[in-house]
Design an enzyme around this catalytic site. Structure first.
Site, short mmCIF file in Angstrom:
data_model
loop_
_atom_site.label_atom_id
_atom_site.label_comp_id
_atom_site.label_asym_id
_atom_site.label_seq_id
_atom_site.Cartn_x
_atom_site.Cartn_y
_atom_site.Cartn_z
CG ASP A 70 44.62 50.56 41.55
OD1 ASP A 70 44.75 50.94 39.80
OD2 ASP A 70 44.30 50.76 42.40
CG ASN B 293 47.57 49.69 34.22
OD1 ASN B 293 47.54 48.77 34.60
ND2 ASN B 293 46.28 49.21 33.30
NE ARG C 185 42.61 49.17 44.07
CZ ARG C 185 41.84 50.16 44.11
NH1 ARG C 185 40.63 50.42 45.02
NH2 ARG C 185 41.99 51.23 43.64
CD GLU D 296 35.68 35.36 52.04
OE1 GLU D 296 36.23 36.11 52.59
OE2 GLU D 296 34.94 34.87 52.19
CG HIS E 58 46.45 53.39 30.72
ND1 HIS E 58 45.85 52.72 32.44
CD2 HIS E 58 46.62 54.57 30.92
CE1 HIS E 58 46.43 53.74 32.88
NE2 HIS E 58 46.08 54.54 31.79
CG LEU F 271 35.35 34.45 30.91
CD1 LEU F 271 34.86 34.00 31.99
CD2 LEU F 271 36.66 34.67 30.35
#
Ligand code: IPE
Ligand code: IPE
Ligand code: MG
Length: 251
Positions: free
Chosen positions: A22, A24, A190, A209, A39, A133
């Site tokens: 978050d 951008n 975040r 967590e 972005h 991954l």
């Protein structure tokens, strides 16, 4: 950076990290630029964090890139984001393969424009045999959409006689979520100083967590990821038990 890396206990790495990328827009506006500029720079952070996660040996990385609610943003921003998404995926396919990364998408793909859907399908197919991954992009995703969708599909399967209503439990329910093949995230990050979930993985984050940072996503560096993991490793995850029980189980 090396010092920070040394502080990470490789035996206690989270298997799955989820990130709400978050900030951008605010990052760009602070610089007097258009939101799309933010972005665009956010993509650089995605590249860095995917690389850092693969280097560390993280098995699953979920990135919240576009929510169901984000469709309500100004059309110019939505169009710019879709174009950026397709362009990025197109450019990154080779690197994903080179780095053995498998791409997954969760979200309502049908809402995406056709050109985006086909680009994504191609990237998923091209990386499907990779074993490193697992990169999970949450696109046109919202958790309430996902949960309601799961309930609808269970109801249809019960009606069709494929599932016995009495046998529905957490394991069965989990199989109807778009994350059915992934473990729950141990760590949720975040950025940008917002302290909310914004409709992200509501079911799956039950015992995760949380790590919040004021850093906006385009400024989020490998070091920031390392710091989040180091912080995570100091937490005592009790899952409803007492600290004493947890300590005794470790010994
Ligand atoms: C996150 O940054 C990216 C998306 C939601 C697509 P934002 O665009 O939400 O940026 P802010 O929160 O408005 O600064
Ligand atoms: C959440 O960020 C969605 C993504 C990061 C893709 P938002 O910026 O849309 O969330 P709110 O509106 O601030 O809660
Ligand atoms: Mg935002």
């Amino acid at each position: 950076m090396e010092e920070l890396l040394k502080k990470i206990n490789k035996q206690k790495l989270p298997k799955h990290i989820a990130i709400i990328m978050d900030g951008n827009g605010r990052w760009a506006q602070d610089k007097g630029e258009d939101r799309l500029y933010g972005h665009f720079h956010g993509v650089e952070s995605v590249r860095r964090i995917v690389e850092a996660s693969a280097e560390l040996g993280i098995q699953y990385l979920t990135l919240y890139a576009f929510s169901t609610e984000n469709w309500d943003r100004p059309q110019q921003e939505v169009d710019g984001l879709m174009a950026l998404l397709v362009d990025t995926i197109h450019k990154e396919i080779d690197d994903l393969n080179k780095n053995n990364i498998k791409l997954h998408i969760i979200g309502d793909m049908q809402m995406l424009p056709h050109f985006a859907q086909s680009e994504l399908k191609e990237a998923i197919a091209s990386t499907k045999n990779n074993t490193g991954l697992n990169l999970i992009m949450a696109l046109s995703y919202s958790s309430r959409w996902e949960i309601v969708n799961a309930v609808k599909n269970i109801a249809l399967d019960v009606k069709a006689g494929k599932v016995d209503a009495q046998s529905i439990n957490q394991e069965v329910f989990q199989q109807y979520l778009s994350t059915k093949n992934f473990p729950d995230p141990e760590l949720m990050i975040r950025t940008s100083g917002e302290y909310r979930i914004s409709n992200f993985l509501l079911y799956q984050l039950a015992y995760s967590e949380f790590y919040f940072t004021n850093t906006c996503w385009p400024d989020f560096k490998k070091e920031d990821l390392y710091n989040a993991i180091i912080d995570y490793q100091t937490r005592e995850r009790r899952f409803g038990k007492t600290g004493k029980q947890i300590q005794e189980a470790i010994q």
